[in-house]
Design a protein around this motif. Structure first.
Motif, PDB file in Angstrom:
ATOM      1  N   ASP A  83       7.317  -4.599   6.952  1.00  0.00           N
ATOM      2  CA  ASP A  83       7.193  -5.805   7.762  1.00  0.00           C
ATOM      3  C   ASP A  83       5.792  -5.944   8.346  1.00  0.00           C
ATOM      4  O   ASP A  83       5.253  -7.050   8.418  1.00  0.00           O
ATOM      5  N   VAL A  84       5.193  -4.846   8.764  1.00  0.00           N
ATOM      6  CA  VAL A  84       3.811  -4.899   9.265  1.00  0.00           C
ATOM      7  C   VAL A  84       2.874  -5.342   8.141  1.00  0.00           C
ATOM      8  O   VAL A  84       1.990  -6.183   8.342  1.00  0.00           O
ATOM      9  N   ILE A  85       3.092  -4.787   6.943  1.00  0.00           N
ATOM     10  CA  ILE A  85       2.265  -5.154   5.788  1.00  0.00           C
ATOM     11  C   ILE A  85       2.415  -6.640   5.484  1.00  0.00           C
ATOM     12  O   ILE A  85       1.431  -7.373   5.308  1.00  0.00           O
ATOM     13  N   TYR A  86       3.661  -7.101   5.407  1.00  0.00           N
ATOM     14  CA  TYR A  86       3.915  -8.505   5.107  1.00  0.00           C
ATOM     15  C   TYR A  86       3.335  -9.432   6.181  1.00  0.00           C
ATOM     16  O   TYR A  86       2.760 -10.484   5.871  1.00  0.00           O
ATOM     17  N   ASN A  87       3.506  -9.076   7.447  1.00  0.00           N
ATOM     18  CA  ASN A  87       3.050  -9.941   8.536  1.00  0.00           C
ATOM     19  C   ASN A  87       1.544 -10.093   8.539  1.00  0.00           C
ATOM     20  O   ASN A  87       1.012 -11.199   8.712  1.00  0.00           O
ATOM     21  N   ILE A  88       0.840  -8.988   8.371  1.00  0.00           N
ATOM     22  CA  ILE A  88      -0.624  -9.047   8.320  1.00  0.00           C
ATOM     23  C   ILE A  88      -1.075  -9.833   7.093  1.00  0.00           C
ATOM     24  O   ILE A  88      -1.978 -10.677   7.157  1.00  0.00           O
TER      25      ILE A  88
END
Length: 244
Positions: free
Chosen positions: A213-218
């Motif tokens: 989720d951190v990867i996708y959000n960034i």
């Protein structure tokens, strides 16, 4: 009135180390701000670029709405809002493909190019969702199909018809096209990493433990806002040149 107030949901407390929740919140606000910027700047450009700026605003606006829901979903359930994320992508990624057609219309781009890119992006997303949320035991197979569609898009814009049209247009259009191509090649590569981080497979030892989720959000914030800013810069440059 008191009953109404007590029935309203309270804002969930965010832990100081909740990086997923933090990136959902920041992503939501950043894309809201980008949407306002793109919509309010539309009247400052030549008519032929207004649709491109409008689409840029729609991309970030749609994403901001979904991030609002995803942020709340994460706060309540503490699990990845995969369904909402793919609903967002199935709307915004094809629109990002439309941007290539819109900027290349000056060189005679046909709608067949636009529909081809849209079709490939839908295949990429649908198969990605099937692998990530429905048939997780076959995530590698669905991920492979999704990856093939992605690389066909990369080929089309880097070496195919879109590249030829950009070269014919030259100038600011060619420069913008090259930048958008880099976003697709490098920026969109974040999504396969997130996919592998969230699904089982031979790659678990490489990407296991990374919060997808951190990867996708960034990645979403960089790619969607960045796409729009490239289009905005093209519109500014082209309008300035035509008024000179």
């Amino acid at each position: 009135m008191e009953n109404l107030l007590t029935s309203l949901p309270m804002v969930a407390k965010m832990a100081t180390n909740d990086y997923v929740g933090f990136t959902f919140f920041v992503g939501c606000m950043a894309m809201m701000a980008a949407s306002a910027f793109f919509f309010l700047s539309m009247n400052g450009f030549d008519r032929k670029w207004k649709t491109s700026i409008l689409v840029s605003g729609l991309i970030t606006f749609i994403a901001a709405v979904h991030y609002w829901y995803m942020r709340d979903y994460w706060a309540v359930n503490a699990e990845s809002p995969t369904f909402f994320r793919y609903v967002d992508w199935i709307l915004t990624v094809p629109l990002m493909c439309v941007e290539f057609y819109l900027i290349l219309k000056v060189a005679g781009a046909k709608k067949s190019l636009m529909w081809r890119l849209i079709f490939l992006s839908v295949i990429m997303l649908v198969t990605g969702y099937l692998g990530e949320a429905v048939y997780r035991d076959q995530a590698q197979i669905w991920g492979l199909i999704s990856g093939i569609a992605y690389f066909v898009i990369v080929y089309d814009i880097w070496l195919g018809q879109a590249k030829k049209l950009a070269q014919e247009a030259g100038g600011a259009v060619l420069k913008a096209h090259k930048t958008l191509c880099w976003f697709v090649l490098v920026g969109w590569a974040i999504y396969p990493i997130g996919y592998m981080a969230g699904t089982p497979g031979w790659y678990e030892g490489i990407f296991g433990g990374i919060s997808m989720d951190v990867i996708y959000n960034i990645g979403d914030a960089i790619n969607k806002i960045g796409f729009g800013l490239v289009i905005y810069n093209l519109a500014v440059t082209a309008t300035s040149d035509s008024n000179a």
